[in-house]
Design an enzyme around this catalytic site. Structure first.
Site, PDB file in Angstrom:
ATOM      1  N   GLU A 151       0.818  -1.214   0.000  1.00 18.77           N
ATOM      2  CA  GLU A 151       0.000   0.000   0.000  1.00 18.77           C
ATOM      3  C   GLU A 151       0.852   1.265   0.000  1.00 18.77           C
ATOM      4  O   GLU A 151       0.458   2.282  -0.583  1.00 18.77           O
ATOM      5  CB  GLU A 151      -0.941   0.009   1.200  1.00 18.77           C
ATOM      6  CG  GLU A 151      -2.063  -1.025   1.130  1.00 18.77           C
ATOM      7  CD  GLU A 151      -1.694  -2.379   1.684  1.00 18.77           C
ATOM      8  OE1 GLU A 151      -2.581  -3.258   1.764  1.00 18.77           O
ATOM      9  OE2 GLU A 151      -0.496  -2.577   2.046  1.00 18.77           O
TER      10      GLU A 151
ATOM     11  N   PHE B 244     -12.342  -8.117  13.187  1.00 19.64           N
ATOM     12  CA  PHE B 244     -11.162  -8.511  12.405  1.00 19.64           C
ATOM     13  C   PHE B 244     -10.832  -7.413  11.382  1.00 19.64           C
ATOM     14  O   PHE B 244     -11.673  -6.980  10.622  1.00 19.64           O
ATOM     15  CB  PHE B 244     -11.436  -9.833  11.696  1.00 19.64           C
ATOM     16  CG  PHE B 244     -10.307 -10.284  10.811  1.00 19.64           C
ATOM     17  CD1 PHE B 244      -9.087 -10.658  11.357  1.00 19.64           C
ATOM     18  CD2 PHE B 244     -10.446 -10.319   9.430  1.00 19.64           C
ATOM     19  CE1 PHE B 244      -8.037 -11.071  10.551  1.00 19.64           C
ATOM     20  CE2 PHE B 244      -9.413 -10.738   8.607  1.00 19.64           C
ATOM     21  CZ  PHE B 244      -8.200 -11.123   9.177  1.00 19.64           C
ATOM     22  N   GLN B 245      -9.582  -6.985  11.371  1.00 24.61           N
ATOM     23  CA  GLN B 245      -9.047  -5.946  10.484  1.00 24.61           C
ATOM     24  C   GLN B 245      -9.816  -4.633  10.612  1.00 24.61           C
ATOM     25  O   GLN B 245     -10.029  -3.910   9.644  1.00 24.61           O
ATOM     26  CB  GLN B 245      -9.018  -6.426   9.028  1.00 24.61           C
ATOM     27  CG  GLN B 245      -7.994  -7.523   8.791  1.00 24.61           C
ATOM     28  CD  GLN B 245      -7.709  -7.786   7.330  1.00 24.61           C
ATOM     29  OE1 GLN B 245      -8.554  -7.588   6.457  1.00 24.61           O
ATOM     30  NE2 GLN B 245      -6.502  -8.264   7.036  1.00 24.61           N
TER      31      GLN B 245
ATOM     32  N   LYS C 133     -17.977  -2.088   4.650  1.00 25.74           N
ATOM     33  CA  LYS C 133     -18.205  -3.125   3.637  1.00 25.74           C
ATOM     34  C   LYS C 133     -19.677  -3.268   3.294  1.00 25.74           C
ATOM     35  O   LYS C 133     -20.038  -3.463   2.131  1.00 25.74           O
ATOM     36  CB  LYS C 133     -17.637  -4.459   4.123  1.00 25.74           C
ATOM     37  CG  LYS C 133     -17.712  -5.566   3.079  1.00 25.74           C
ATOM     38  CD  LYS C 133     -17.027  -6.840   3.564  1.00 25.74           C
ATOM     39  CE  LYS C 133     -17.061  -7.934   2.498  1.00 25.74           C
ATOM     40  NZ  LYS C 133     -16.376  -9.177   2.960  1.00 25.74           N
TER      41      LYS C 133
ATOM     42  N   MET D 212      22.933  10.685   4.750  1.00 22.69           N
ATOM     43  CA  MET D 212      22.781  11.945   5.472  1.00 22.69           C
ATOM     44  C   MET D 212      22.915  11.734   6.971  1.00 22.69           C
ATOM     45  O   MET D 212      23.453  12.594   7.681  1.00 22.69           O
ATOM     46  CB  MET D 212      21.431  12.589   5.141  1.00 22.69           C
ATOM     47  CG  MET D 212      21.320  14.033   5.623  1.00 22.69           C
ATOM     48  SD  MET D 212      22.509  15.161   4.832  1.00 22.69           S
ATOM     49  CE  MET D 212      21.674  15.539   3.308  1.00 22.69           C
TER      50      MET D 212
END
Length: 573
Positions: free
Chosen positions: A63, A125-126, A175, A485
């Site tokens: 993602e 869940f999730q 959903k 750096m």
């Protein structure tokens, strides 16, 4: 932000649609050409609708790769980048990219799946509270609670993301919303009483600035990325020429004014040119357009432009006076402000002697670097070679660190929309996926992604997309086997205690590229680099070039932390 919807302009459609199909139609109405995303359980209804009603979709391998690619697409195309991810970890994997886009004013519209409305708040869940997580790092965000609201919310999301100061807007879609049927209208008009960006400048403030220019003897224009977003590079050029005012660019503003013009002084800030920083320090009138006076530009603000009248033009009123006291505040779109200034037909500044003094600074204090000792490649010379091999016409993306600063210093950017980098957040892993989005936005252009060996390892999984989508991105790794750096700061400020900044083991980048079906080269000398660059920059095939640069090379000049613009180190060899 209070949102109010006007009465619908047309009757509602007679045919019921499910939420996912409504979603797809709303995107089509916004003329979305490509989506960057990654599927998962909570967005399966949306992906099923995409299967039936296809819009071009880029399946990133992570993602974070998707959202950085969307940023690159947005920067080059000028259109909003569109991102989809599932709930929970899919959404939280976007957080870095959302924060990056917010800091750098990138127009993104992000859609995240969410668990069904009936189990929100139960640690399903999730499940993750993505609205709460992203509230500080989005321009606005929504959670859809009624399927009939989808057309309005999506329309508003695109409007908010792309108007005023651009930025990311997130829409969280449960959903069951995506699966629910409804009869909706797509004709809802936008009416946001709490969101009315000021575009036209105040006439009295414009007159005040015109008068300040007439009497100024040491004026400077500081141009940021607002010039790019407002598409007013030509107006800036005409104004600078007419008023005889030299120009400094911020890091993100590079390309907004041609680097090959005599009025251009270079990039300002921590690793800017001596001339640019001393011009701001010595100025008596500093006109900032579309920049936000961040700390990497100003150094110690007690020493920033101490003798200057400061005029600040910005579409975001929150930025004016936030960091630097401003005597002439102008809230406006950069292009509208410049058009008003040009229409005012003011007298040019009395800057002849000033321009001569700055020209002398350029000669006495140019950017410099150590020539190669034949044991490794000079990184600055490498950037100059890339510039020559691409005729200065490539789109260049970078990660963050030494290679970013060397590229900003030595790759002349003479046109807008050629430069894609992470400025405010400083995101490692940004450069390569951003190049993918940039190449999709400009398929005919040469896109070169200059990255560090460490940052590239954060998102190299997106290599597969170069083959899958036939994208001829050129990846140039500046490989110094270190967090460059970080190592430089440890050398300079921490008595050479290199705590976890040296990388003793790396993958074989050539074999890595070849495992994805991409040509790979390792080059050890400038002669090898020149040969390989000449062979690969002109063709239309992806390539990875692992360039072994001088491991102890530092970025100069530099304003050390806590120091002022006039206290740069490393201005001469």
């Amino acid at each position: 932000m209070r949102l109010k919807v006007e009465p619908e302009a047309e009757p509602m459609a007679k045919k019921a649609m499910n939420g996912a199909d409504i979603f797809i139609q709303a995107l089509k109405n916004e003329k979305v050409e490509v989506i960057f995303g990654y599927p998962g359980g909570a967005v399966l209804p949306i992906y099923d609708a995409l299967y039936k009603n296809p819009i071009d979709h880029v399946l990133a391998r992570h993602e974070q790769g998707a959202i950085h690619a969307a940023e690159g697409y947005a920067r080059i195309s000028g259109k909003p980048g569109v991102v989809i991810a599932t709930s929970g970890p899919g959404a939280t994997n976007l957080v870095t990219g959302i924060a990056d886009a917010m800091m750098d004013s990138m127009p993104l519209v992000i859609f995240t799946g969410q668990v069904g409305r009936g189990v929100i708040g139960t640690d399903a869940f999730q499940e993750a509270d993505v609205v709460g997580i992203t509230m500080p790092i989005t321009k606005h965000n929504y959670q859809v609670r009624d399927v009939k609201e989808l057309p309005r919310i999506i329309k508003e999301a695109f409007h908010i993301a792309t108007t005023g100061r651009p930025g990311p807007v997130l829409v969280d879609i449960p959903k069951d919303i995506a699966s629910e049927d409804a009869v909706v209208s797509f004709q809802t008009k936008i009416n946001l009483p709490g969101y009315q960006p000021t575009l036209a400048p105040n006439v009295l403030q414009i007159r005040k600035l015109i008068e300040a220019i007439r009497t100024a003897k040491k004026p400077v224009l500081l141009a940021g990325s607002g010039i790019i977003h407002a598409k007013c590079s030509e107006e800036l050029f005409t104004f600078a020429k007419n008023m005889k005012i030299p120009v400094v660019n911020t890091l993100l503003g590079l390309g907004g004014f041609p680097a090959n013009d005599p009025l251009f002084l270079g990039m300002g800030g921590m690793h800017g040119t001596y001339t640019a920083n001393m011009a701001m320090y010595e100025s008596d009138l500093l006109i900032c357009i579309g920049a936000r006076f961040d700390d990497r530009l100003t150094g110690n603000i007690d020493h920033f432009a101490p003798n200057a009248t400061v005029a600040h033009i910005d579409i975001d009123p929150a930025e004016i006076g936030k960091n630097i006291t401003t005597q002439i505040p102008i809230v406006a779109d950069a292009r509208e402000a410049l058009l008003s200034l040009l229409a005012g037909k003011g007298e040019p500044a009395q800057s002849e002697e000033w321009l001569k003094a700055l020209a002398a600074y350029k000669v006495e204090y140019p950017l410099w670097y150590n020539e190669s000792n034949n044991e490794a490649i000079s990184p600055q010379k490498l950037v100059k070679m890339i510039y020559e091999m691409t005729n200065g016409d490539a789109i260049v993306t970078t990660d963050v660190g030494q290679h970013q600063m060397w590229t900003a210093q030595f790759y002349e950017l003479n046109e807008p929309n050629r430069w894609v980098t992470s400025g405010g957040l400083g995101t490692m892993g940004f450069g390569f996926p951003a190049a993918i989005g940039a190449q999709i936005a400009a398929p005919e252009k040469t896109v070169v992604s200059i990255v560090g060996d460490a940052g590239f390892q954060m998102t190299f999984q997106e290599l597969m997309l170069l083959v899958e989508l036939k994208l001829p991105v050129k990846i140039v790794i500046m490989n110094n086997a270190a967090l460059g750096m970080v190592r430089q700061w440890q050398e300079t400020f921490y008595e050479e205690r290199y705590s976890q900044s040296l990388i003793p083991m790396q993958p074989d980048f050539v074999k890595l590229a070849e495992s994805f079906g991409i040509r790979g080269y390792q080059v050890q000398s400038e002669a090898e680099a020149e040969k390989i660059l000449r062979e690969t920059m002109k063709d239309r095939q992806p390539v990875l070039i692992d360039c072994r640069i001088s491991p102890r090379e530092n970025v100069y000049p530099m304003i050390a932390p806590g120091k002022g613009q006039h206290e740069m180190i490393g201005v001469k060899p």
